[in-house]
Design a protein around this motif. Structure first.
Motif, PDB file in Angstrom:
ATOM      1  N   GLU A  54       0.839  -1.192   0.000  1.00 46.16           N
ATOM      2  CA  GLU A  54       0.000   0.000   0.000  1.00 46.16           C
ATOM      3  C   GLU A  54       0.876   1.243   0.000  1.00 46.16           C
ATOM      4  N   THR A  55       0.433   2.245  -0.732  1.00 48.85           N
ATOM      5  CA  THR A  55       1.117   3.529  -0.765  1.00 48.85           C
ATOM      6  C   THR A  55       0.066   4.630  -0.782  1.00 48.85           C
ATOM      7  N   ARG A  56       0.506   5.841  -0.519  1.00 53.09           N
ATOM      8  CA  ARG A  56      -0.412   6.988  -0.505  1.00 53.09           C
ATOM      9  C   ARG A  56      -0.727   7.444  -1.916  1.00 53.09           C
ATOM     10  N   LEU A  57      -1.893   8.057  -2.066  1.00 57.38           N
ATOM     11  CA  LEU A  57      -2.222   8.768  -3.296  1.00 57.38           C
ATOM     12  C   LEU A  57      -1.927  10.241  -3.074  1.00 57.38           C
ATOM     13  N   PHE A  58      -1.331  10.865  -4.056  1.00 57.26           N
ATOM     14  CA  PHE A  58      -1.015  12.284  -4.011  1.00 57.26           C
ATOM     15  C   PHE A  58      -1.784  12.987  -5.119  1.00 57.26           C
ATOM     16  N   SER A  59      -1.928  14.299  -4.989  1.00 58.68           N
ATOM     17  CA  SER A  59      -2.547  15.054  -6.074  1.00 58.68           C
ATOM     18  C   SER A  59      -1.802  16.362  -6.260  1.00 58.68           C
ATOM     19  N   THR A  60      -1.833  16.832  -7.493  1.00 56.99           N
ATOM     20  CA  THR A  60      -1.241  18.109  -7.845  1.00 56.99           C
ATOM     21  C   THR A  60      -2.071  18.697  -8.974  1.00 56.99           C
ATOM     22  N   VAL A  61      -1.880  19.978  -9.231  1.00 54.36           N
ATOM     23  CA  VAL A  61      -2.582  20.636 -10.331  1.00 54.36           C
ATOM     24  C   VAL A  61      -1.544  21.198 -11.279  1.00 54.36           C
ATOM     25  N   GLU A  62      -1.651  20.817 -12.552  1.00 50.89           N
ATOM     26  CA  GLU A  62      -0.768  21.338 -13.591  1.00 50.89           C
ATOM     27  C   GLU A  62      -1.623  21.831 -14.738  1.00 50.89           C
ATOM     28  N   ASP A  63      -1.444  23.101 -15.106  1.00 46.51           N
ATOM     29  CA  ASP A  63      -2.205  23.706 -16.208  1.00 46.51           C
ATOM     30  C   ASP A  63      -3.707  23.535 -16.025  1.00 46.51           C
ATOM     31  N   GLY A  64      -4.181  23.645 -14.791  1.00 49.43           N
ATOM     32  CA  GLY A  64      -5.604  23.540 -14.496  1.00 49.43           C
ATOM     33  C   GLY A  64      -6.149  22.128 -14.459  1.00 49.43           C
ATOM     34  N   ILE A  65      -5.297  21.132 -14.597  1.00 52.45           N
ATOM     35  CA  ILE A  65      -5.727  19.735 -14.578  1.00 52.45           C
ATOM     36  C   ILE A  65      -5.242  19.093 -13.283  1.00 52.45           C
ATOM     37  N   ARG A  66      -6.176  18.501 -12.527  1.00 57.09           N
ATOM     38  CA  ARG A  66      -5.809  17.793 -11.298  1.00 57.09           C
ATOM     39  C   ARG A  66      -5.286  16.414 -11.669  1.00 57.09           C
ATOM     40  N   ILE A  67      -4.115  16.071 -11.142  1.00 51.09           N
ATOM     41  CA  ILE A  67      -3.475  14.793 -11.412  1.00 51.09           C
ATOM     42  C   ILE A  67      -3.382  14.016 -10.108  1.00 51.09           C
ATOM     43  N   ILE A  68      -3.918  12.794 -10.115  1.00 47.28           N
ATOM     44  CA  ILE A  68      -3.838  11.894  -8.964  1.00 47.28           C
ATOM     45  C   ILE A  68      -2.772  10.857  -9.300  1.00 47.28           C
ATOM     46  N   PHE A  69      -1.804  10.677  -8.386  1.00 48.01           N
ATOM     47  CA  PHE A  69      -0.724   9.741  -8.673  1.00 48.01           C
ATOM     48  C   PHE A  69      -0.249   9.051  -7.405  1.00 48.01           C
ATOM     49  N   ALA A  70       0.455   7.944  -7.601  1.00 50.49           N
ATOM     50  CA  ALA A  70       1.081   7.196  -6.515  1.00 50.49           C
ATOM     51  C   ALA A  70       2.569   7.119  -6.820  1.00 50.49           C
ATOM     52  N   ASN A  71       3.370   7.005  -5.789  1.00 59.40           N
ATOM     53  CA  ASN A  71       4.816   6.866  -5.953  1.00 59.40           C
ATOM     54  C   ASN A  71       5.188   5.442  -5.534  1.00 59.40           C
ATOM     55  N   ILE A  72       5.633   4.655  -6.523  1.00 56.08           N
ATOM     56  CA  ILE A  72       6.009   3.265  -6.259  1.00 56.08           C
ATOM     57  C   ILE A  72       7.449   3.082  -6.712  1.00 56.08           C
ATOM     58  N   GLU A  73       8.314   2.747  -5.793  1.00 49.43           N
ATOM     59  CA  GLU A  73       9.733   2.526  -6.065  1.00 49.43           C
ATOM     60  C   GLU A  73      10.346   3.656  -6.894  1.00 49.43           C
ATOM     61  N   GLY A  74      10.022   4.894  -6.534  1.00 54.73           N
ATOM     62  CA  GLY A  74      10.606   6.052  -7.207  1.00 54.73           C
ATOM     63  C   GLY A  74       9.975   6.390  -8.545  1.00 54.73           C
ATOM     64  N   THR A  75       8.885   5.711  -8.899  1.00 59.23           N
ATOM     65  CA  THR A  75       8.177   5.999 -10.145  1.00 59.23           C
ATOM     66  C   THR A  75       6.842   6.630  -9.816  1.00 59.23           C
ATOM     67  N   ALA A  76       6.584   7.811 -10.382  1.00 57.25           N
ATOM     68  CA  ALA A  76       5.278   8.446 -10.227  1.00 57.25           C
ATOM     69  C   ALA A  76       4.325   7.798 -11.221  1.00 57.25           C
ATOM     70  N   VAL A  77       3.305   7.125 -10.701  1.00 63.12           N
ATOM     71  CA  VAL A  77       2.328   6.429 -11.533  1.00 63.12           C
ATOM     72  C   VAL A  77       1.038   7.240 -11.517  1.00 63.12           C
ATOM     73  N   VAL A  78       0.680   7.819 -12.656  1.00 63.57           N
ATOM     74  CA  VAL A  78      -0.531   8.633 -12.753  1.00 63.57           C
ATOM     75  C   VAL A  78      -1.740   7.707 -12.783  1.00 63.57           C
ATOM     76  N   ILE A  79      -2.659   7.951 -11.860  1.00 64.22           N
ATOM     77  CA  ILE A  79      -3.866   7.141 -11.749  1.00 64.22           C
ATOM     78  C   ILE A  79      -5.030   7.791 -12.496  1.00 64.22           C
ATOM     79  N   ASN A  80      -5.126   9.116 -12.387  1.00 66.44           N
ATOM     80  CA  ASN A  80      -6.261   9.821 -12.986  1.00 66.44           C
ATOM     81  C   ASN A  80      -5.902  11.268 -13.250  1.00 66.44           C
ATOM     82  N   ARG A  81      -6.519  11.832 -14.270  1.00 66.82           N
ATOM     83  CA  ARG A  81      -6.413  13.270 -14.575  1.00 66.82           C
ATOM     84  C   ARG A  81      -7.820  13.780 -14.819  1.00 66.82           C
ATOM     85  N   PHE A  82      -8.130  14.927 -14.205  1.00 69.87           N
ATOM     86  CA  PHE A  82      -9.428  15.551 -14.482  1.00 69.87           C
ATOM     87  C   PHE A  82      -9.375  17.021 -14.199  1.00 69.87           C
TER      88      PHE A  82
END
Length: 82
Positions: A54-82
């Motif tokens: 299990e890992t945390r979900l993070f979110s950020t906003v880039e160019d008005g788009i919210r990005i939900i991602f997880a960090n697994i072994e140093g790789t940012a894995v994008v789960i969703n964009r909206f």
């Protein structure tokens, strides 16, 4: 699991592949590593028991788009964009 079910998978920077199960309400993401057989056959072995992490979900906003991602072994894995 039905044949038309959608499963989220990702390839990490270290070439490992994972299966992801995000839980947006808890801001967590469960994941497990895919087996060599699953990768080669491009299908999941649903009858086996696996170790899930299990890992945390993070979110950020880039160019008005919210990005939900997880960090697994140093790789940012994008789960969703909206």
């Amino acid at each position: 699991m039905l044949p038309n079910d959608i499963v989220i998978t990702a390839e990490l920077k270290n070439n490992k592949r994972v299966v992801l199960e995000p839980n947006y309400s808890q801001l967590k993401c469960a994941y497990r590593y895919m087996t060599v057989n699953e990768i080669q056959s491009n299908s999941l072995d649903v009858d086996k028991k696996y170790v899930w992490y299990e890992t945390r979900l993070f979110s950020t906003v880039e160019d008005g788009i919210r990005i939900i991602f997880a960090n697994i072994e140093g790789t940012a894995v994008v789960i969703n964009r909206f």
